[in-house]
Motif scaffolding. Sequence first.
Motif, PDB file in Angstrom:
ATOM      1  N   THR A 127       0.815  -1.212   0.000  1.00  0.00           N
ATOM      2  CA  THR A 127       0.000   0.000   0.000  1.00  0.00           C
ATOM      3  C   THR A 127       0.851   1.266   0.000  1.00  0.00           C
ATOM      4  OG1 THR A 127      -0.146  -0.027   2.430  1.00  0.00           O
ATOM      5  CG2 THR A 127      -1.901  -1.138   1.192  1.00  0.00           C
ATOM      6  N   ARG A 128       2.069   1.191   0.554  1.00  0.00           N
ATOM      7  CA  ARG A 128       2.920   2.390   0.643  1.00  0.00           C
ATOM      8  C   ARG A 128       3.230   2.951  -0.737  1.00  0.00           C
ATOM      9  NH1 ARG A 128       7.972   2.978   4.808  1.00  0.00           N
ATOM     10  NH2 ARG A 128       7.913   5.260   4.922  1.00  0.00           N
TER      11      ARG A 128
ATOM     12  N   MET B 121      -3.705   2.868   2.100  1.00  0.00           N
ATOM     13  CA  MET B 121      -3.462   2.304   3.422  1.00  0.00           C
ATOM     14  C   MET B 121      -4.617   1.378   3.766  1.00  0.00           C
ATOM     15  SD  MET B 121      -4.243   5.744   5.639  1.00  0.00           S
ATOM     16  CE  MET B 121      -5.636   6.804   5.188  1.00  0.00           C
TER      17      MET B 121
ATOM     18  N   CYS C 281      -9.822  11.472   5.183  1.00  0.00           N
ATOM     19  CA  CYS C 281      -9.246  10.644   4.128  1.00  0.00           C
ATOM     20  C   CYS C 281     -10.353   9.931   3.352  1.00  0.00           C
ATOM     21  CB  CYS C 281      -8.290   9.609   4.720  1.00  0.00           C
ATOM     22  SG  CYS C 281      -6.912  10.320   5.633  1.00  0.00           S
TER      23      CYS C 281
ATOM     24  N   ARG D 184      -4.031   7.592   1.318  1.00  0.00           N
ATOM     25  CA  ARG D 184      -3.182   8.214   2.332  1.00  0.00           C
ATOM     26  C   ARG D 184      -3.333   9.738   2.306  1.00  0.00           C
ATOM     27  NH1 ARG D 184       2.023   5.116   3.701  1.00  0.00           N
ATOM     28  NH2 ARG D 184       1.374   2.946   3.370  1.00  0.00           N
TER      29      ARG D 184
ATOM     30  N   ASP E  65       6.775   2.941   8.282  1.00  0.00           N
ATOM     31  CA  ASP E  65       5.665   3.582   7.573  1.00  0.00           C
ATOM     32  C   ASP E  65       4.569   3.964   8.579  1.00  0.00           C
ATOM     33  OD1 ASP E  65       3.594   4.332   5.927  1.00  0.00           O
ATOM     34  OD2 ASP E  65       3.345   2.361   4.994  1.00  0.00           O
TER      35      ASP E  65
ATOM     36  N   PHE F 197       1.651   4.828   8.072  1.00  0.00           N
ATOM     37  CA  PHE F 197       0.319   4.440   7.617  1.00  0.00           C
ATOM     38  C   PHE F 197       0.255   2.969   7.230  1.00  0.00           C
ATOM     39  CE2 PHE F 197       0.737   9.012   6.749  1.00  0.00           C
ATOM     40  CZ  PHE F 197      -0.301   9.472   7.551  1.00  0.00           C
TER      41      PHE F 197
END
Length: 282
Positions: free
Chosen positions: A26-27, A32, A48, A99, A153, A155
Amino acid sequence: MPLIPIESIDDPRIEIYRNLRWTNRTRDLGMMVAESLRVARRLVESDCETVTLLISDRKVDKFSGWLPPEVPVYVIEHDQATQLVGFDFHSGVLACGLRPPSPSLTELVDPDVAVQTLVACPRISDAENLGVIIRLANAFGVDGLIVGRGTADPFSRRTLRVSTGSALELPIRQSQDLEADLSSLQAEYEFEIAAAVIDERSIPISAVQRPRRLILVLGNETHGIDDSLEAICDHRWTIPMTDRVESINVAAAAGIFFHKFHEQSTSLEQQNNNVLDNSPST
């Protein structure tokens, strides 16, 4: 609320949820994944954008009261969900969202607020430590977090879960050059930088008087703070302890500092309000 049944774990619409235990794709995708009812709801209720939800067929009735009507909700057989995500799907819900953008330095600073606290994490490598730090920062009124390139990370699924979704509320800047960012805040916005260190020669927390604009730097779990970064700090503060241990967990230390700063912030804000109340009117 469009409930969409999933017949196969190979359905490409749920690919984002695959093997979450071992991957953090997901990064790179700008997304996320929120795990647990509490964190999924905080994502849905945050600023978000929620893209999709994945829920167990055993939880449809329980969750129906808060599922957003505009977001696709994929319903999967419980045992298939466990196979898909790579861990026991006991919470019964996952949510995928976009994100939040990384705020600029200007966005982190509020010129109308007299007392501000920022926290810098150059290399907090453990996702769960970072999650606890974020949750504590949110609890004790920290205004923002700046993370270096060596930090986990903020998130990731694990960090979001441990922070109980606080990462969705706390402004978090993902810095490409942390030392330059801190130097800019120091020079342009009059922030003072304090390093949290293990050194009996440093000022003990009991004697600390925080400045109105403060950045606390938390070091790596094993190696502490790099010399070059510590060199730009205005203060070196420590938490005295017995000789039974060499150090305490970085998240535990963060909580002690945050509580201290929160108490002092309240006092400083009251002093500032008193000054404004007593200023002569024009």
